[in-house]
Design a protein around this motif. Sequence first.
Motif, PDB file in Angstrom:
ATOM      1  N   THR A 228       0.832  -1.201   0.000  1.00 60.42           N
ATOM      2  CA  THR A 228       0.000   0.000   0.000  1.00 60.42           C
ATOM      3  C   THR A 228       0.864   1.247   0.000  1.00 60.42           C
ATOM      4  O   THR A 228       0.601   2.218  -0.734  1.00 60.42           O
ATOM      5  CB  THR A 228      -0.927   0.004   1.232  1.00 60.42           C
ATOM      6  N   LEU A 229       1.907   1.230   0.826  1.00 60.02           N
ATOM      7  CA  LEU A 229       2.846   2.353   0.868  1.00 60.02           C
ATOM      8  C   LEU A 229       3.554   2.524  -0.472  1.00 60.02           C
ATOM      9  O   LEU A 229       3.715   3.648  -0.963  1.00 60.02           O
ATOM     10  CB  LEU A 229       3.856   2.132   1.994  1.00 60.02           C
ATOM     11  N   VAL A 230       3.964   1.411  -1.072  1.00 59.02           N
ATOM     12  CA  VAL A 230       4.652   1.470  -2.370  1.00 59.02           C
ATOM     13  C   VAL A 230       3.726   2.040  -3.442  1.00 59.02           C
ATOM     14  O   VAL A 230       4.123   2.912  -4.235  1.00 59.02           O
ATOM     15  CB  VAL A 230       5.157   0.071  -2.776  1.00 59.02           C
ATOM     16  N   CYS A 231       2.470   1.576  -3.461  1.00 58.87           N
ATOM     17  CA  CYS A 231       1.505   2.087  -4.440  1.00 58.87           C
ATOM     18  C   CYS A 231       1.248   3.569  -4.239  1.00 58.87           C
ATOM     19  O   CYS A 231       1.094   4.323  -5.212  1.00 58.87           O
ATOM     20  CB  CYS A 231       0.191   1.310  -4.342  1.00 58.87           C
ATOM     21  N   PHE A 232       1.223   4.003  -2.995  1.00 57.43           N
ATOM     22  CA  PHE A 232       0.978   5.410  -2.721  1.00 57.43           C
ATOM     23  C   PHE A 232       2.151   6.263  -3.201  1.00 57.43           C
ATOM     24  O   PHE A 232       1.959   7.331  -3.799  1.00 57.43           O
ATOM     25  CB  PHE A 232       0.743   5.637  -1.233  1.00 57.43           C
ATOM     26  N   VAL A 233       3.366   5.805  -2.924  1.00 57.28           N
ATOM     27  CA  VAL A 233       4.549   6.543  -3.359  1.00 57.28           C
ATOM     28  C   VAL A 233       4.595   6.642  -4.884  1.00 57.28           C
ATOM     29  O   VAL A 233       4.977   7.680  -5.451  1.00 57.28           O
ATOM     30  CB  VAL A 233       5.830   5.872  -2.819  1.00 57.28           C
ATOM     31  N   ASN A 237      -3.173   3.607  -8.551  1.00 57.64           N
ATOM     32  CA  ASN A 237      -4.532   3.439  -8.041  1.00 57.64           C
ATOM     33  C   ASN A 237      -4.733   2.136  -7.277  1.00 57.64           C
ATOM     34  O   ASN A 237      -5.770   1.954  -6.626  1.00 57.64           O
ATOM     35  CB  ASN A 237      -5.537   3.513  -9.192  1.00 57.64           C
ATOM     36  N   GLY A 238      -3.776   1.242  -7.339  1.00 62.17           N
ATOM     37  CA  GLY A 238      -3.865   0.014  -6.571  1.00 62.17           C
ATOM     38  C   GLY A 238      -3.909   0.250  -5.077  1.00 62.17           C
ATOM     39  O   GLY A 238      -4.316  -0.631  -4.310  1.00 62.17           O
ATOM     40  N   GLN A 239      -3.512   1.466  -4.659  1.00 63.05           N
ATOM     41  CA  GLN A 239      -3.554   1.789  -3.225  1.00 63.05           C
ATOM     42  C   GLN A 239      -4.970   1.710  -2.680  1.00 63.05           C
ATOM     43  O   GLN A 239      -5.179   1.342  -1.525  1.00 63.05           O
ATOM     44  CB  GLN A 239      -2.981   3.188  -3.000  1.00 63.05           C
ATOM     45  N   TYR A 240      -5.971   2.033  -3.502  1.00 64.78           N
ATOM     46  CA  TYR A 240      -7.348   1.999  -3.040  1.00 64.78           C
ATOM     47  C   TYR A 240      -7.793   0.563  -2.764  1.00 64.78           C
ATOM     48  O   TYR A 240      -8.546   0.306  -1.822  1.00 64.78           O
ATOM     49  CB  TYR A 240      -8.260   2.648  -4.074  1.00 64.78           C
TER      50      TYR A 240
END
Length: 333
Positions: A228-233, A237-240
Amino acid sequence: MTSRGIPLDTAAIMSTVLEGILYGFSVLMFIGTVWALIYKRRVRDVNRLIAAVTVMLLTLSTAHMIVNIIRLEDGLVKYRNTFTDGPAAFFADVSQITYVIKNAIYILHTLLGDGVVIYRCYVVWQSSRIIILPSLLWCCSAFTGFSAVYSVSQATSNAGNIFTKATGQTFFALTLSTNLISSGLLAYRIWKIECNVSALRTSNRTLTPILRVLVDAAIMYSVVLFPTLVCFVCSNNGQYVMLDMLMPIISIAFYMVLIRVAISKHAHNYLSTTFHRGTTSETVREDSHPVKPLQVHISHFTQIDDTSTHGIGSEDLPSTCKVESVEEPSCAV
């Protein structure tokens, strides 16, 4: 901040479906946890703090699931023709009240889960100094998390993502660090206790299964939080999808520890009851019996003074020691 990856409407569908599957599993775990808390216990003997946390975790997970379903229905059905770019534009609008509510629930749920781990660490160590660092990290997580929710609540339709890049990275990094440090301290303490008592143990009861389930719970949570952190950085959109999966996973990680501890305790109590009832011949092989200590009862010990021997040497005076009986104590685990 420009996002990329899967379309937001696709991400909304995927996240809701995956969260629903994990939520159903967490409900089953909740039922098992309630059983572990109340099985063969009176109401006053139930740990009310743990029971309250258990109910709160389920309540927050349920609320998040309901908000996600409402949000999905709004984006795909109710407001699908309201936005120029269709449903994807709706899910990109952070000013939607459902968006603010679901992320506020996520922050509360995360803080509650991290707080439980810190509390467990304090209970096992019995020292407030050992949780100073995790507590500071928890407070920083709370500040950044609620600041982000407040920012979103004041956002306009074109504000972008839920967090600013700095705030989002800080929150995820803090909660990941809090969980790993607290879980590491907890696992280390239990491992040290297990090493210290292993040489003196007189039964097969061990803390290793509890240690394993604690480590498994921390790994399961970290395996989802780190991507989640990696997707956010990476502004993906996978963070959602990952964020929505985290909600039931936090609850599952909490429930699985309580259930494993309860199973270990009930198994120990069952063995103790079985031995005390004298049914060991039916449940335990004879060659598995531990060596039983013997109790020797000495009836009396007589010592005769030299003055009453009338010239007889003391080496001729036997000490009167009579063994009346030898008893074997009942075996208890």
